[in-house]
Design a protein around this motif. Structure first.
Motif, mmCIF file in Angstrom:
data_model
loop_
_atom_site.group_PDB
_atom_site.id
_atom_site.type_symbol
_atom_site.label_atom_id
_atom_site.label_comp_id
_atom_site.label_asym_id
_atom_site.label_seq_id
_atom_site.Cartn_x
_atom_site.Cartn_y
_atom_site.Cartn_z
ATOM 1 N N ILE A 121 -20.842 63.354 87.838
ATOM 2 C CA ILE A 121 -21.497 62.597 88.900
ATOM 3 C C ILE A 121 -20.557 61.564 89.529
ATOM 4 O O ILE A 121 -20.960 60.823 90.411
ATOM 5 C CB ILE A 121 -22.790 61.916 88.407
ATOM 6 C CG1 ILE A 121 -22.499 60.931 87.286
ATOM 7 C CG2 ILE A 121 -23.809 62.935 87.982
ATOM 8 C CD1 ILE A 121 -23.704 60.089 86.925
ATOM 9 N N ALA A 127 -29.713 57.547 92.496
ATOM 10 C CA ALA A 127 -30.387 58.838 92.667
ATOM 11 C C ALA A 127 -31.272 58.777 93.916
ATOM 12 O O ALA A 127 -31.877 57.742 94.204
ATOM 13 C CB ALA A 127 -31.232 59.156 91.448
ATOM 14 N N ARG A 133 -31.229 62.634 88.853
ATOM 15 C CA ARG A 133 -29.988 62.484 88.083
ATOM 16 C C ARG A 133 -30.334 61.904 86.725
ATOM 17 O O ARG A 133 -30.856 60.805 86.622
ATOM 18 C CB ARG A 133 -29.031 61.540 88.772
ATOM 19 C CG ARG A 133 -28.211 62.223 89.821
ATOM 20 C CD ARG A 133 -27.021 61.393 90.175
ATOM 21 N NE ARG A 133 -26.371 62.075 91.291
ATOM 22 C CZ ARG A 133 -25.555 61.542 92.115
ATOM 23 N NH1 ARG A 133 -25.270 60.274 92.013
ATOM 24 N NH2 ARG A 133 -25.007 62.243 93.076
#
Length: 139
Positions: A121, A127, A133
């Motif tokens: 990531i 997110a 996420r």
């Protein structure tokens, strides 16, 4: 306090105990208590020296490996009635210390052959919506 009492003891013939106690602001009966305790303290110091010699003998007899608990147990086997706290104090004052012979083990060891895990990531923990996420840490 002890210095004051020692000073009073040295100069009481010239000035008197009451006057010196008032001048030094110490308790008058406290001086006589200190005076009466002097032989007891001397006897305790002598006993501590004998115990220190025995402690050093036990410590040296076991190649310097015994600590306060084992030395206390050995002295008790020899017939001495002694507390481990007193043995600890005497050992600390004389710089006697036992050895730790156990090797320290590390329970976790890194695998040098393993490939490093990639950062999927890119250190961006924001997110767009909840549940999109998910990040975890095993520490």
């Amino acid at each position: 306090m002890t210095r004051s009492y020692r000073f009073i003891s040295e100069n009481r013939a010239a000035f008197g105990v009451t006057r010196l106690c008032r001048l030094l602001r110490v308790r008058h009966p406290g001086f006589y208590e200190w005076l009466a305790a002097a032989p007891v303290e001397a006897a305790r110091a002598k006993a501590d020296e004998r115990l220190a010699a025995e402690t050093a003998e036990v410590h040296a007899g076991h190649r310097g490996a015994y600590g306060r608990l084992r030395i206390t147990a050995e002295l008790r086997r020899r017939g001495r009635q002694v507390n481990y706290k007193r043995v600890d104090r005497i050992m600390r004052e004389r710089g006697i210390a036992g050895l730790t012979r156990r090797r320290r083990r590390s329970l976790t060891r890194p695998d040098m052959a393993a490939a490093p895990v990639s950062d999927l990531i890119g250190r961006d923990f924001t997110a767009p919506a909840p549940g999109r996420r998910l990040v975890g840490d095993i520490t």
